[in-house]
Scaffold this motif. Sequence first.
Motif, PDB file in Angstrom:
ATOM      1  N   THR A  46       0.836  -1.198   0.000  1.00 50.09           N
ATOM      2  CA  THR A  46       0.000   0.000   0.000  1.00 50.09           C
ATOM      3  C   THR A  46       0.874   1.253   0.000  1.00 50.09           C
ATOM      4  O   THR A  46       0.573   2.234  -0.692  1.00 50.09           O
ATOM      5  CB  THR A  46      -0.936   0.005   1.220  1.00 50.09           C
ATOM      6  OG1 THR A  46      -1.738  -1.181   1.199  1.00 50.09           O
ATOM      7  CG2 THR A  46      -1.849   1.216   1.198  1.00 50.09           C
ATOM      8  N   THR A  47       1.970   1.227   0.758  1.00 53.47           N
ATOM      9  CA  THR A  47       2.907   2.359   0.749  1.00 53.47           C
ATOM     10  C   THR A  47       3.455   2.588  -0.652  1.00 53.47           C
ATOM     11  O   THR A  47       3.478   3.722  -1.158  1.00 53.47           O
ATOM     12  CB  THR A  47       4.058   2.102   1.733  1.00 53.47           C
ATOM     13  OG1 THR A  47       3.536   1.954   3.056  1.00 53.47           O
ATOM     14  CG2 THR A  47       5.067   3.237   1.716  1.00 53.47           C
ATOM     15  N   LEU A  48       3.892   1.514  -1.302  1.00 52.53           N
ATOM     16  CA  LEU A  48       4.433   1.625  -2.662  1.00 52.53           C
ATOM     17  C   LEU A  48       3.377   2.143  -3.632  1.00 52.53           C
ATOM     18  O   LEU A  48       3.657   2.992  -4.484  1.00 52.53           O
ATOM     19  CB  LEU A  48       4.981   0.272  -3.110  1.00 52.53           C
ATOM     20  CG  LEU A  48       5.596   0.222  -4.512  1.00 52.53           C
ATOM     21  CD1 LEU A  48       6.865  -0.635  -4.517  1.00 52.53           C
ATOM     22  CD2 LEU A  48       4.611  -0.365  -5.519  1.00 52.53           C
ATOM     23  N   ARG A  49       2.149   1.656  -3.500  1.00 48.70           N
ATOM     24  CA  ARG A  49       1.080   2.090  -4.406  1.00 48.70           C
ATOM     25  C   ARG A  49       0.722   3.564  -4.174  1.00 48.70           C
ATOM     26  O   ARG A  49       0.331   4.255  -5.115  1.00 48.70           O
ATOM     27  CB  ARG A  49      -0.150   1.197  -4.232  1.00 48.70           C
ATOM     28  CG  ARG A  49       0.063  -0.215  -4.803  1.00 48.70           C
ATOM     29  CD  ARG A  49      -1.135  -1.121  -4.522  1.00 48.70           C
ATOM     30  NE  ARG A  49      -2.355  -0.625  -5.140  1.00 48.70           N
ATOM     31  CZ  ARG A  49      -2.717  -0.836  -6.394  1.00 48.70           C
ATOM     32  NH1 ARG A  49      -1.925  -1.537  -7.197  1.00 48.70           N
ATOM     33  NH2 ARG A  49      -3.851  -0.353  -6.857  1.00 48.70           N
ATOM     34  N   CYS A  50       0.868   4.034  -2.941  1.00 52.96           N
ATOM     35  CA  CYS A  50       0.674   5.463  -2.690  1.00 52.96           C
ATOM     36  C   CYS A  50       1.754   6.293  -3.379  1.00 52.96           C
ATOM     37  O   CYS A  50       1.471   7.365  -3.931  1.00 52.96           O
ATOM     38  CB  CYS A  50       0.677   5.740  -1.185  1.00 52.96           C
ATOM     39  SG  CYS A  50      -0.812   5.197  -0.311  1.00 52.96           S
ATOM     40  N   VAL A  51       2.992   5.806  -3.350  1.00 54.53           N
ATOM     41  CA  VAL A  51       4.091   6.493  -4.039  1.00 54.53           C
ATOM     42  C   VAL A  51       3.828   6.520  -5.541  1.00 54.53           C
ATOM     43  O   VAL A  51       4.066   7.532  -6.216  1.00 54.53           O
ATOM     44  CB  VAL A  51       5.441   5.817  -3.736  1.00 54.53           C
ATOM     45  CG1 VAL A  51       6.557   6.437  -4.581  1.00 54.53           C
ATOM     46  CG2 VAL A  51       5.774   5.935  -2.254  1.00 54.53           C
ATOM     47  N   ALA A  52       3.291   5.418  -6.066  1.00 51.05           N
ATOM     48  CA  ALA A  52       3.025   5.333  -7.508  1.00 51.05           C
ATOM     49  C   ALA A  52       1.830   6.167  -7.930  1.00 51.05           C
ATOM     50  O   ALA A  52       1.683   6.483  -9.118  1.00 51.05           O
ATOM     51  CB  ALA A  52       2.791   3.869  -7.893  1.00 51.05           C
ATOM     52  N   GLY A  53       0.955   6.510  -6.985  1.00 49.29           N
ATOM     53  CA  GLY A  53      -0.267   7.221  -7.335  1.00 49.29           C
ATOM     54  C   GLY A  53      -1.425   6.301  -7.634  1.00 49.29           C
ATOM     55  O   GLY A  53      -2.494   6.746  -8.063  1.00 49.29           O
ATOM     56  N   LEU A  54      -1.235   4.992  -7.393  1.00 46.05           N
ATOM     57  CA  LEU A  54      -2.301   4.016  -7.632  1.00 46.05           C
ATOM     58  C   LEU A  54      -3.270   3.943  -6.456  1.00 46.05           C
ATOM     59  O   LEU A  54      -4.377   3.431  -6.593  1.00 46.05           O
ATOM     60  CB  LEU A  54      -1.694   2.633  -7.899  1.00 46.05           C
ATOM     61  CG  LEU A  54      -0.713   2.570  -9.071  1.00 46.05           C
ATOM     62  CD1 LEU A  54      -0.108   1.174  -9.186  1.00 46.05           C
ATOM     63  CD2 LEU A  54      -1.397   2.961 -10.375  1.00 46.05           C
ATOM     64  N   GLU A  55      -2.834   4.413  -5.287  1.00 44.42           N
ATOM     65  CA  GLU A  55      -3.708   4.603  -4.119  1.00 44.42           C
ATOM     66  C   GLU A  55      -3.595   6.066  -3.708  1.00 44.42           C
ATOM     67  O   GLU A  55      -2.532   6.678  -3.821  1.00 44.42           O
ATOM     68  CB  GLU A  55      -3.289   3.709  -2.944  1.00 44.42           C
ATOM     69  CG  GLU A  55      -3.381   2.217  -3.195  1.00 44.42           C
ATOM     70  CD  GLU A  55      -4.809   1.701  -3.190  1.00 44.42           C
ATOM     71  OE1 GLU A  55      -5.746   2.498  -2.925  1.00 44.42           O
ATOM     72  OE2 GLU A  55      -4.993   0.507  -3.449  1.00 44.42           O
ATOM     73  N   HIS A  56      -4.694   6.610  -3.223  1.00 46.62           N
ATOM     74  CA  HIS A  56      -4.701   8.005  -2.785  1.00 46.62           C
ATOM     75  C   HIS A  56      -4.540   8.055  -1.274  1.00 46.62           C
ATOM     76  O   HIS A  56      -5.408   7.569  -0.540  1.00 46.62           O
ATOM     77  CB  HIS A  56      -6.004   8.689  -3.200  1.00 46.62           C
ATOM     78  CG  HIS A  56      -6.195   8.751  -4.677  1.00 46.62           C
ATOM     79  ND1 HIS A  56      -7.365   9.184  -5.269  1.00 46.62           N
ATOM     80  CD2 HIS A  56      -5.357   8.428  -5.703  1.00 46.62           C
ATOM     81  CE1 HIS A  56      -7.249   9.132  -6.588  1.00 46.62           C
ATOM     82  NE2 HIS A  56      -6.033   8.676  -6.872  1.00 46.62           N
ATOM     83  N   PRO A  57      -3.457   8.626  -0.763  1.00 44.86           N
ATOM     84  CA  PRO A  57      -3.245   8.690   0.683  1.00 44.86           C
ATOM     85  C   PRO A  57      -4.347   9.460   1.393  1.00 44.86           C
ATOM     86  O   PRO A  57      -4.982  10.353   0.823  1.00 44.86           O
ATOM     87  CB  PRO A  57      -1.897   9.408   0.817  1.00 44.86           C
ATOM     88  CG  PRO A  57      -1.222   9.216  -0.499  1.00 44.86           C
ATOM     89  CD  PRO A  57      -2.331   9.209  -1.510  1.00 44.86           C
ATOM     90  N   THR A  58      -4.544   9.110   2.663  1.00 43.33           N
ATOM     91  CA  THR A  58      -5.482   9.837   3.515  1.00 43.33           C
ATOM     92  C   THR A  58      -4.821  11.056   4.135  1.00 43.33           C
ATOM     93  O   THR A  58      -5.473  12.071   4.402  1.00 43.33           O
ATOM     94  CB  THR A  58      -6.007   8.909   4.626  1.00 43.33           C
ATOM     95  OG1 THR A  58      -6.477   7.692   4.039  1.00 43.33           O
ATOM     96  CG2 THR A  58      -7.134   9.560   5.410  1.00 43.33           C
ATOM     97  N   GLY A  59      -3.515  10.944   4.395  1.00 42.48           N
ATOM     98  CA  GLY A  59      -2.792  12.056   5.000  1.00 42.48           C
ATOM     99  C   GLY A  59      -1.306  11.935   4.751  1.00 42.48           C
ATOM    100  O   GLY A  59      -0.813  10.912   4.275  1.00 42.48           O
ATOM    101  N   GLY A  60      -0.585  12.998   5.071  1.00 44.44           N
ATOM    102  CA  GLY A  60       0.863  12.996   4.885  1.00 44.44           C
ATOM    103  C   GLY A  60       1.282  13.619   3.570  1.00 44.44           C
ATOM    104  O   GLY A  60       0.469  14.202   2.841  1.00 44.44           O
ATOM    105  N   ARG A  61       2.564  13.480   3.251  1.00 39.60           N
ATOM    106  CA  ARG A  61       3.100  14.097   2.043  1.00 39.60           C
ATOM    107  C   ARG A  61       4.116  13.176   1.393  1.00 39.60           C
ATOM    108  O   ARG A  61       4.928  12.543   2.072  1.00 39.60           O
ATOM    109  CB  ARG A  61       3.751  15.436   2.388  1.00 39.60           C
ATOM    110  CG  ARG A  61       4.353  16.155   1.169  1.00 39.60           C
ATOM    111  CD  ARG A  61       4.659  17.606   1.484  1.00 39.60           C
ATOM    112  NE  ARG A  61       5.533  17.732   2.642  1.00 39.60           N
ATOM    113  CZ  ARG A  61       5.761  18.886   3.270  1.00 39.60           C
ATOM    114  NH1 ARG A  61       5.159  19.992   2.868  1.00 39.60           N
ATOM    115  NH2 ARG A  61       6.571  18.931   4.306  1.00 39.60           N
ATOM    116  N   ILE A  62       4.070  13.094   0.071  1.00 43.72           N
ATOM    117  CA  ILE A  62       5.038  12.314  -0.717  1.00 43.72           C
ATOM    118  C   ILE A  62       5.681  13.257  -1.724  1.00 43.72           C
ATOM    119  O   ILE A  62       4.983  13.950  -2.477  1.00 43.72           O
ATOM    120  CB  ILE A  62       4.358  11.142  -1.461  1.00 43.72           C
ATOM    121  CG1 ILE A  62       3.688  10.185  -0.475  1.00 43.72           C
ATOM    122  CG2 ILE A  62       5.382  10.392  -2.320  1.00 43.72           C
ATOM    123  CD1 ILE A  62       2.842   9.111  -1.143  1.00 43.72           C
ATOM    124  N   SER A  63       7.014  13.273  -1.726  1.00 40.22           N
ATOM    125  CA  SER A  63       7.752  14.092  -2.697  1.00 40.22           C
ATOM    126  C   SER A  63       8.671  13.188  -3.508  1.00 40.22           C
ATOM    127  O   SER A  63       9.343  12.313  -2.949  1.00 40.22           O
ATOM    128  CB  SER A  63       8.592  15.161  -1.985  1.00 40.22           C
ATOM    129  OG  SER A  63       7.786  15.974  -1.157  1.00 40.22           O
TER     130      SER A  63
END
Length: 366
Positions: free
Chosen positions: A46-63
């Motif tokens: 799920t973390t990796l998919r959030c980085v890829a943009g395949l899952e939309h995070p609920t909170g936090g920031r990815i750069s």
Amino acid sequence: MSSALLIERLVKRFATGKPAVDVVSFDVPAGEIVVLLGPSGCGKTTTLRCVAGLEHPTGGRISIGDRVVSEPERGVLVSPRERDIGMVFQSYAVWPHMTVRQNVAYPLKHRRGAGGDIKAKVDETLALVGLAEYAERPVTSLSGGQMQRVALARSLVYRPQLILLDEPLSNLDAKLRIRLRDELRRILKQTGMTGLYVTHDQSEAVVLGDRIGVMKDGKLLQMAAPNEIYNRPADPFVANFTGASNVLLGKVLERSGDKATIDLGAAGRIETWTPQPLNAGDKARVALRAENVRLGESGPANAFTGRVIERRYQGMQTLYDVELGGQRLEALELGTAARHQDGEVSLTLPPDACWAYRDEGALAIE
């Protein structure tokens, strides 16, 4: 060195239950390979998919690089195709109607700013992954390992800022998985690529990662270099998941700095390393790896007498079950001949290889 990937307090909640990713933070400097390691359902994919943009995070920031690609609080959500990433999945996800060359060239033909000599870039990348002589073959004529190399080449050919790998070797047989594991690190290092790799396999993590992050229940328990994860696990779950299957129960007699003396009852006292602030009288669990039990030795510290109650010869190694003061240890001995018979045996448990943690009950080590 700048970070190619920066994750800050990432949270991902689905409809019900606890967060799948629970306030996770780490960075991946440019050129480094970070491996997320943990059991199924721990949040690593799920973390990796959030980085890829395949899952939309609920909170936090990815750069990624200098660009924020996800920050729900500010309404920032960059689409996957605009994140300058490559992805390699468990399934090969190759185009079955194309040749090897066509598969690898596809991203260059359909990506802005990826111009230049397409043939030269494809030839260079195919040579890198060892498929130069297969360029004109139909991709369906390749073996599983070769198809995974095609998928890797397709992700590398346009030199993205970041490559994401989701258990890419899990569908291969054991012997091929080991060979590709070693080659994969060489390929990524040769290209200078920054990588985030997800696996549940400890040996893959140790070989591939510059750093390993161990996850459980959505939380990142420890992020460190492989030798630190392996030799200085921060908590009992990390120790157990990375192979420290032996557990001795006792009570803390004293603690000085990161050293503790534990009373094991009938077995006697044992000197250990501990990352936790244990106090005299606390119940403790001492974790150690089977390969660190030294049978037939009587060292200057942690020397005991046990009893071999069972042995299992496995050709290149032998596993022994040893009783020690009413508790049981597993000991691993390398070599093609078993040296110890059933019955009494001396053994040493090196203090630095014995790790004491607070005994929090059956759920502390799984």
